[in-house]
Scaffold this motif. Structure first.
Motif, PDB file in Angstrom:
ATOM      1  N   PHE A  22      86.073  40.417  57.305  1.00 51.05           N
ATOM      2  CA  PHE A  22      85.505  41.858  57.088  1.00 51.05           C
ATOM      3  C   PHE A  22      84.520  41.467  56.006  1.00 51.05           C
ATOM      4  O   PHE A  22      84.712  40.923  54.862  1.00 51.05           O
ATOM      5  CB  PHE A  22      86.861  42.476  56.261  1.00 51.05           C
ATOM      6  N   ASN A  23      83.277  41.880  56.324  1.00 52.64           N
ATOM      7  CA  ASN A  23      82.204  41.683  55.387  1.00 52.64           C
ATOM      8  C   ASN A  23      81.183  42.867  55.796  1.00 52.64           C
ATOM      9  O   ASN A  23      81.351  43.562  56.796  1.00 52.64           O
ATOM     10  CB  ASN A  23      81.664  40.474  55.286  1.00 52.64           C
ATOM     11  N   THR A  24      80.063  43.123  54.831  1.00 54.09           N
ATOM     12  CA  THR A  24      78.872  44.092  55.295  1.00 54.09           C
ATOM     13  C   THR A  24      78.405  43.934  56.535  1.00 54.09           C
ATOM     14  O   THR A  24      78.360  44.810  57.353  1.00 54.09           O
ATOM     15  CB  THR A  24      77.917  43.849  54.236  1.00 54.09           C
ATOM     16  N   ALA A  25      78.080  42.826  56.938  1.00 57.63           N
ATOM     17  CA  ALA A  25      77.286  42.490  58.270  1.00 57.63           C
ATOM     18  C   ALA A  25      78.378  42.827  59.614  1.00 57.63           C
ATOM     19  O   ALA A  25      77.971  43.598  60.339  1.00 57.63           O
ATOM     20  CB  ALA A  25      76.979  41.061  58.636  1.00 57.63           C
ATOM     21  N   ILE A  26      79.640  42.602  59.395  1.00 58.40           N
ATOM     22  CA  ILE A  26      80.602  43.000  60.382  1.00 58.40           C
ATOM     23  C   ILE A  26      80.853  44.425  60.383  1.00 58.40           C
ATOM     24  O   ILE A  26      80.982  45.059  61.439  1.00 58.40           O
ATOM     25  CB  ILE A  26      81.852  42.144  59.974  1.00 58.40           C
ATOM     26  N   VAL A  27      80.910  44.986  59.262  1.00 52.14           N
ATOM     27  CA  VAL A  27      80.954  46.588  59.499  1.00 52.14           C
ATOM     28  C   VAL A  27      79.799  47.411  59.750  1.00 52.14           C
ATOM     29  O   VAL A  27      79.991  48.029  60.695  1.00 52.14           O
ATOM     30  CB  VAL A  27      81.247  47.013  57.962  1.00 52.14           C
ATOM     31  N   ASN A  28      78.690  46.517  59.555  1.00 50.62           N
ATOM     32  CA  ASN A  28      77.189  47.228  60.099  1.00 50.62           C
ATOM     33  C   ASN A  28      77.377  46.913  61.602  1.00 50.62           C
ATOM     34  O   ASN A  28      76.891  48.012  62.215  1.00 50.62           O
ATOM     35  CB  ASN A  28      76.117  46.715  59.424  1.00 50.62           C
ATOM     36  N   GLY A  29      77.691  45.847  62.124  1.00 48.40           N
ATOM     37  CA  GLY A  29      77.887  45.547  63.449  1.00 48.40           C
ATOM     38  C   GLY A  29      78.804  46.551  64.138  1.00 48.40           C
ATOM     39  O   GLY A  29      78.631  46.850  65.185  1.00 48.40           O
ATOM     40  N   PHE A  30      79.909  46.744  63.680  1.00 45.60           N
ATOM     41  CA  PHE A  30      81.036  47.378  63.992  1.00 45.60           C
ATOM     42  C   PHE A  30      80.382  49.048  64.394  1.00 45.60           C
ATOM     43  O   PHE A  30      80.600  49.488  65.244  1.00 45.60           O
ATOM     44  CB  PHE A  30      82.178  47.193  63.441  1.00 45.60           C
TER      45      PHE A  30
ATOM     46  N   GLY B 191      82.266  37.267  65.136  1.00 45.59           N
ATOM     47  CA  GLY B 191      81.084  36.769  65.038  1.00 45.59           C
ATOM     48  C   GLY B 191      80.068  37.553  65.721  1.00 45.59           C
ATOM     49  O   GLY B 191      78.771  37.626  65.483  1.00 45.59           O
ATOM     50  N   LEU B 192      80.531  38.274  66.885  1.00 47.66           N
ATOM     51  CA  LEU B 192      79.653  39.166  67.823  1.00 47.66           C
ATOM     52  C   LEU B 192      79.249  40.233  66.959  1.00 47.66           C
ATOM     53  O   LEU B 192      78.118  40.612  66.755  1.00 47.66           O
ATOM     54  CB  LEU B 192      80.469  39.831  68.675  1.00 47.66           C
ATOM     55  N   LEU B 193      80.054  40.957  66.305  1.00 51.80           N
ATOM     56  CA  LEU B 193      79.835  41.973  65.435  1.00 51.80           C
ATOM     57  C   LEU B 193      78.670  41.558  63.986  1.00 51.80           C
ATOM     58  O   LEU B 193      77.949  42.333  63.935  1.00 51.80           O
ATOM     59  CB  LEU B 193      81.194  42.470  64.723  1.00 51.80           C
ATOM     60  N   PHE B 194      79.183  40.463  63.624  1.00 50.48           N
ATOM     61  CA  PHE B 194      78.413  39.615  62.505  1.00 50.48           C
ATOM     62  C   PHE B 194      76.862  39.691  63.143  1.00 50.48           C
ATOM     63  O   PHE B 194      75.909  40.017  62.313  1.00 50.48           O
ATOM     64  CB  PHE B 194      78.778  38.415  62.175  1.00 50.48           C
ATOM     65  N   GLU B 195      76.657  39.137  64.048  1.00 50.94           N
ATOM     66  CA  GLU B 195      75.270  39.080  64.963  1.00 50.94           C
ATOM     67  C   GLU B 195      74.561  40.592  65.087  1.00 50.94           C
ATOM     68  O   GLU B 195      73.629  40.445  64.764  1.00 50.94           O
ATOM     69  CB  GLU B 195      75.509  38.095  66.218  1.00 50.94           C
ATOM     70  N   ILE B 196      75.303  41.508  65.479  1.00 55.37           N
ATOM     71  CA  ILE B 196      74.772  42.803  65.497  1.00 55.37           C
ATOM     72  C   ILE B 196      74.592  43.353  64.144  1.00 55.37           C
ATOM     73  O   ILE B 196      73.338  43.871  63.963  1.00 55.37           O
ATOM     74  CB  ILE B 196      75.871  43.701  66.355  1.00 55.37           C
ATOM     75  N   GLY B 197      75.271  43.029  63.409  1.00 53.78           N
ATOM     76  CA  GLY B 197      75.349  43.734  62.045  1.00 53.78           C
ATOM     77  C   GLY B 197      74.038  43.161  61.209  1.00 53.78           C
ATOM     78  O   GLY B 197      73.612  43.669  60.195  1.00 53.78           O
ATOM     79  N   THR B 198      73.823  41.760  61.496  1.00 54.18           N
ATOM     80  CA  THR B 198      72.759  41.034  61.035  1.00 54.18           C
ATOM     81  C   THR B 198      71.174  41.343  61.611  1.00 54.18           C
ATOM     82  O   THR B 198      70.183  40.718  61.302  1.00 54.18           O
ATOM     83  CB  THR B 198      72.819  39.522  60.865  1.00 54.18           C
ATOM     84  N   ASN B 199      71.410  41.935  62.761  1.00 53.67           N
ATOM     85  CA  ASN B 199      70.043  42.513  63.658  1.00 53.67           C
ATOM     86  C   ASN B 199      69.610  41.000  64.485  1.00 53.67           C
ATOM     87  O   ASN B 199      68.560  41.276  64.899  1.00 53.67           O
ATOM     88  CB  ASN B 199      69.029  43.128  62.700  1.00 53.67           C
ATOM     89  N   ARG B 200      70.356  40.225  64.424  1.00 50.42           N
ATOM     90  CA  ARG B 200      69.946  39.172  65.630  1.00 50.42           C
ATOM     91  C   ARG B 200      70.232  39.421  66.908  1.00 50.42           C
ATOM     92  O   ARG B 200      69.493  39.092  67.805  1.00 50.42           O
ATOM     93  CB  ARG B 200      70.678  37.677  65.226  1.00 50.42           C
TER      94      ARG B 200
END
Length: 413
Positions: free
Chosen positions: A150-158, A201-210
């Motif tokens: 759980f972190n900012t990027a994962i929340v943003n991606g979710f 990791g998928l949510l992280f990549e979406i959350g970091t806009n990669r």
């Protein structure tokens, strides 16, 4: 969703490849973190935990988590003691600290996910200031098939993928997210993994806009094109750096294997490294094919077999062991070698951290920590890459046994 997952998996520089799938250090971290967490719990129970994050046993746990590539970068920040804000309030408030220790112990011993969810409810009810769902990063390394990180990027991606508005600091939001993540992971498990690190990791990549999806495309087009380009360039450099580190790691394993063989010892290369190539030769050709150690339980033997290099005598007794450190935590290397020393009958065998020259000060600092300085079970020194690289041939020619390493090994007094 299937197309998004496939794009995620096709990208060779996504965290699916660089962290989740092809990272041996990720697998090693689970046991290191669990063992270190047991020390946190014990110190809290005994009242010796201390009143600051820095220098505490909890710092060791979070250091091992934070080193896990991009996904967990900054995971320790939520646990830094911020005196002006009095958060997280588990350092000077003894009842809160005891409650946190009970929570960690219950989660570590849990045999069903419902037990952990109940413990989260108890902890949340206490409303300990600053102690939020960042703790889920610890839970992931205890129960990776039950709880996602759980972190900012994962929340943003979710939020982008599922059109939600979950908040970062809420346990309720985390548990709601978890329900959706677990459900989707079951639905697409044939494309992902039982381990929730893959979908996180998928949510992280979406959350970091990669990873571009319809839900975040307008935002990316308007504001993130340049940022995404920089992120890709940064990741490319990180992957290149990882490749260089792996190259140096393999090189050091080769020198250690060559030296061990020249001294008349049998050599064991970590079982997951046998296919690594040095000068187009697999490291496995320098290694015995099977590690056989008498009197060691299978579970411990499985961990010992991941030590980077072992030297053994003709009776299959360990003469010396080596952990080659790269960007990974020195903590982890020390703990693995200490575990090894506790597993073998000979307490006199010397063990070595082998590390890049630039990390010498860090090694000295870690070995001087009170928690490591008085470890009686292991004789631990370090060897620098440059010395092993420069002196290997000479030691092969003139050395008689393991004591030749004293010429280049350095101890911290």
């Amino acid at each position: 969703m299937e197309d998004i997952i496939q794009e995620y998996k096709r990208d060779p520089e996504s965290v699916y490849h660089t962290w989740f799938l092809n990272n041996d250090d990720r697998l090693k971290a689970f046991r290191t973190i669990r063992k270190s967490l047991a020390k946190v719990i014990l110190e809290i129970e005994l009242g010796t935990f201390g009143n600051d994050f820095k220098g505490s046993s909890l710092e060791i746990v979070l250091a091992a988590i934070s080193e896990q590539k991009q996904v967990f970068e900054g995971a320790a920040h939520a646990f830094y003691w911020k005196p002006k804000l009095r958060i997280p309030d588990i350092y000077e408030n003894v009842p809160n600290q005891k409650a946190f220790g009970r929570f960690l112990k219950a989660c570590m011993e849990a045999t069903a996910e419902e037990q952990v969810i109940a413990e989260i409810g108890k902890l949340n009810a206490l409303q300990i200031k600053g102690l939020g769902p960042a703790v889920a990063n610890i839970l992931y390394f205890l129960h990776p098939t039950w709880f996602p990180p759980f972190n900012t990027a994962i929340v943003n991606g979710f939020n982008a993928l599922f059109s939600e508005k979950k908040k970062l600091g809420s346990w309720d939001a985390y548990l709601e997210m978890r329900e959706v993540i677990v459900t989707k992971n079951i639905e697409y498990r044939n494309l992902l993994s039982k381990d929730l690190g893959a979908i996180a990791g998928l949510l992280f990549e979406i959350g970091t806009n990669r990873l571009v999806i319809e839900e975040n495309s307008v935002q990316i087009i308007e504001r993130e094109i340049e940022k995404r380009s920089k992120a890709k360039d940064k990741r490319h450099k990180e992957v290149q750096a990882d490749e260089q580190e792996e190259h140096a790691h393999t090189e050091m394993q080769y020198y250690l294997a060559k030296l061990g063989r020249s001294l008349g010892y049998q050599v064991w290369i970590a079982r997951n490294d046998h296919k690594r190539l040095w000068n187009e030769q697999p490291l496995g050709e320098w290694s015995i094919k099977k590690l056989e150690l008498k009197g060691i339980p299978d579970a411990v033997l499985d961990t010992v077999s991941l030590i980077d290099v072992l030297w053994l005598d003709d009776s299959h007794q360990i003469v010396s062991g080596f952990e080659v450190e790269k960007s990974t935590s020195i903590y982890s290397g020390i703990l693995r070698l200490n575990d090894l020393s506790l597993s073998i009958p000979s307490k006199a065998a010397p063990f070595y951290l082998v590390a890049p020259d630039c990390r010498e000060k860090e090694i000295k600092a870690q070995l001087l920590r009170p928690s490591f300085r008085h470890i009686d079970s292991v004789t631990l020194s370090y060897i620098l890459f440059k010395d092993l690289r420069c002196d290997c041939d000479a030691m092969c020619k003139f050395g008689n046994d393991v004591t030749v390493l004293q010429k280049i090994g350095k101890a911290v007094s």
